[in-house]
Design a protein around this motif. Structure first.
Motif, PDB file in Angstrom:
ATOM      1  N   PRO A 115       0.876  -1.211  -0.101  1.00  0.00           N
ATOM      2  CA  PRO A 115      -0.098   0.042   0.023  1.00  0.00           C
ATOM      3  C   PRO A 115       0.724   1.346  -0.038  1.00  0.00           C
ATOM      4  CG  PRO A 115       0.077  -0.805   2.157  1.00  0.00           C
ATOM      5  CD  PRO A 115       0.851  -1.729   1.411  1.00  0.00           C
ATOM      6  N   ALA A 116       2.235   1.218   0.253  1.00  0.00           N
ATOM      7  CA  ALA A 116       2.941   2.379   0.326  1.00  0.00           C
ATOM      8  C   ALA A 116       4.413   1.668  -0.015  1.00  0.00           C
ATOM      9  CB  ALA A 116       2.908   3.136   1.670  1.00  0.00           C
ATOM     10  N   LEU A 117       5.293   2.861  -0.413  1.00  0.00           N
ATOM     11  CA  LEU A 117       6.595   2.358  -0.638  1.00  0.00           C
ATOM     12  C   LEU A 117       7.585   3.348   0.033  1.00  0.00           C
ATOM     13  CD1 LEU A 117       6.300   1.860  -4.515  1.00  0.00           C
ATOM     14  CD2 LEU A 117       6.161   0.156  -2.585  1.00  0.00           C
ATOM     15  N   ALA A 118       8.740   2.807   0.254  1.00  0.00           N
ATOM     16  CA  ALA A 118       9.828   3.748   0.876  1.00  0.00           C
ATOM     17  C   ALA A 118      11.341   3.672   0.143  1.00  0.00           C
ATOM     18  CB  ALA A 118      10.178   3.413   2.327  1.00  0.00           C
ATOM     19  N   THR A 119      11.519   4.894  -0.411  1.00  0.00           N
ATOM     20  CA  THR A 119      12.793   4.593  -1.066  1.00  0.00           C
ATOM     21  C   THR A 119      14.100   4.451  -0.391  1.00  0.00           C
ATOM     22  OG1 THR A 119      13.217   7.024  -1.444  1.00  0.00           O
ATOM     23  CG2 THR A 119      11.878   6.117  -3.015  1.00  0.00           C
ATOM     24  N   PRO A 120      15.090   3.529  -0.551  1.00  0.00           N
ATOM     25  CA  PRO A 120      16.200   3.548   0.133  1.00  0.00           C
ATOM     26  C   PRO A 120      17.328   4.486  -0.722  1.00  0.00           C
ATOM     27  CG  PRO A 120      16.056   1.665  -1.440  1.00  0.00           C
ATOM     28  CD  PRO A 120      14.999   2.553  -1.861  1.00  0.00           C
ATOM     29  N   SER A 121      18.043   5.332  -0.044  1.00  0.00           N
ATOM     30  CA  SER A 121      19.085   6.189  -0.598  1.00  0.00           C
ATOM     31  C   SER A 121      20.192   5.162  -1.195  1.00  0.00           C
ATOM     32  CB  SER A 121      19.549   7.229   0.378  1.00  0.00           C
ATOM     33  OG  SER A 121      20.057   6.533   1.411  1.00  0.00           O
ATOM     34  N   ALA A 122      20.458   4.247  -0.464  1.00  0.00           N
ATOM     35  CA  ALA A 122      21.829   3.342  -0.876  1.00  0.00           C
ATOM     36  C   ALA A 122      21.223   2.690  -2.104  1.00  0.00           C
ATOM     37  CB  ALA A 122      22.277   2.582   0.416  1.00  0.00           C
ATOM     38  N   GLY A 123      20.069   1.993  -2.229  1.00  0.00           N
ATOM     39  CA  GLY A 123      19.762   1.580  -3.329  1.00  0.00           C
ATOM     40  C   GLY A 123      19.569   2.349  -4.520  1.00  0.00           C
ATOM     41  N   ILE A 124      19.127   3.405  -4.506  1.00  0.00           N
ATOM     42  CA  ILE A 124      18.984   4.558  -5.351  1.00  0.00           C
ATOM     43  C   ILE A 124      20.349   4.785  -5.990  1.00  0.00           C
ATOM     44  CG2 ILE A 124      18.558   6.676  -6.111  1.00  0.00           C
ATOM     45  CD1 ILE A 124      15.793   6.374  -4.745  1.00  0.00           C
TER      46      ILE A 124
END
Length: 245
Positions: free
Chosen positions: A41-50
């Motif tokens: 239902p929602a997402l959380a971007t990871p700075s390390a992944g990006i």
């Protein structure tokens, strides 16, 4: 308050002990669509992944590129997205809030270390209070402490002290990244039942329901989902080298 941030706030409230909010971490538009299609239902971007997806070391992505990728992810999905903006990139709170809102994200992670050095907790609390004042209710603020990552002595007590300050400054959720599952009950008790606690899940750790019973309200993965995907890409590359597909 937008519908998206209202939805994100509601997802954190009144969760049963064994039902934490699980927020996958997309690193690009394609992964975001896959997680949405799976029903999250929602997402959380990871700075390390990006950072990895853009060819940068963790912590080295320019703010412009990080925020542009967040905007691409937001545009790709219809669910709320909260963005890891590291330590805020040295931006003044007003500019930081404006630039995050321009991406369409409705939440932020803000961490309390600068490189490998922990910031003064009261200065970090002042930053969080300023971000809260600028954002009002337009952003869900997740305050991360890095005491476990930085090897601070007595990390559970140190984390609890910092997270109480950050909650008092207006954080909606707190994030003792790197805290082992066995520390969750003490952190939960020390912070009070009403404050959501974010836990960083690792492969081979307890099931999500158990993490919830231990005290986690919300579960994120940092770059872990990208790393597992890259493991599969490595296997595929091996098949291609061997002449098959």
């Amino acid at each position: 308050m937008s519908d998206a941030v209202r939805t994100l706030r509601a997802l954190h409230r009144d969760r049963a002990a064994g039902d934490p909010l699980v927020l996958p971490g997309p690193w690009d538009a394609a992964s975001a669509r896959a997680f949405e299609a799976a029903g999250f239902p929602a997402l959380a971007t990871p700075s390390a992944g990006i950072a990895a997806s853009l060819g940068y070391a963790d912590g080295s992505t320019p703010a412009e590129e990080m925020l542009a990728q967040v905007a691409r992810i937001v545009r790709a999905v219809s669910v709320p997205v909260t963005a890891d903006v590291e330590d805020g990139y040295g931006l003044a709170p007003k500019e930081l809030v404006e630039r995050v809102l321009e991406t369409g994200a409705v939440g932020v992670n803000l961490e309390d270390s600068d490189g490998s050095v922990l910031k003064d907790p009261r200065e970090q609390a002042e930053l969080l209070a300023a971000v809260r004042a600028e954002a009002g209710d337009a952003l869900f603020v997740n305050a991360r402490t890095d005491v476990y990552l930085r090897g601070a002595p007595g990390p559970a007590a140190a984390a609890l002290e910092r997270l109480r300050l950050y909650a008092a400054a207006g954080a909606d959720c707190v994030y003792p990244i790197g805290a082992p599952p066995e520390d969750l009950p003490g952190l939960r008790a020390g912070l009070g039942a009403g404050l959501p606690v974010n836990h960083y899940a690792r492969p081979g750790g307890p099931p999500f329901a158990e993490l919830g019973r231990l005290g986690a309200s919300r579960i994120t993965f940092g770059p872990g989902l990208l790393n597992r995907t890259l493991d599969h890409v490595g296997l595929l590359a091996g098949e291609l080298r061997a002449g098959g597909f």
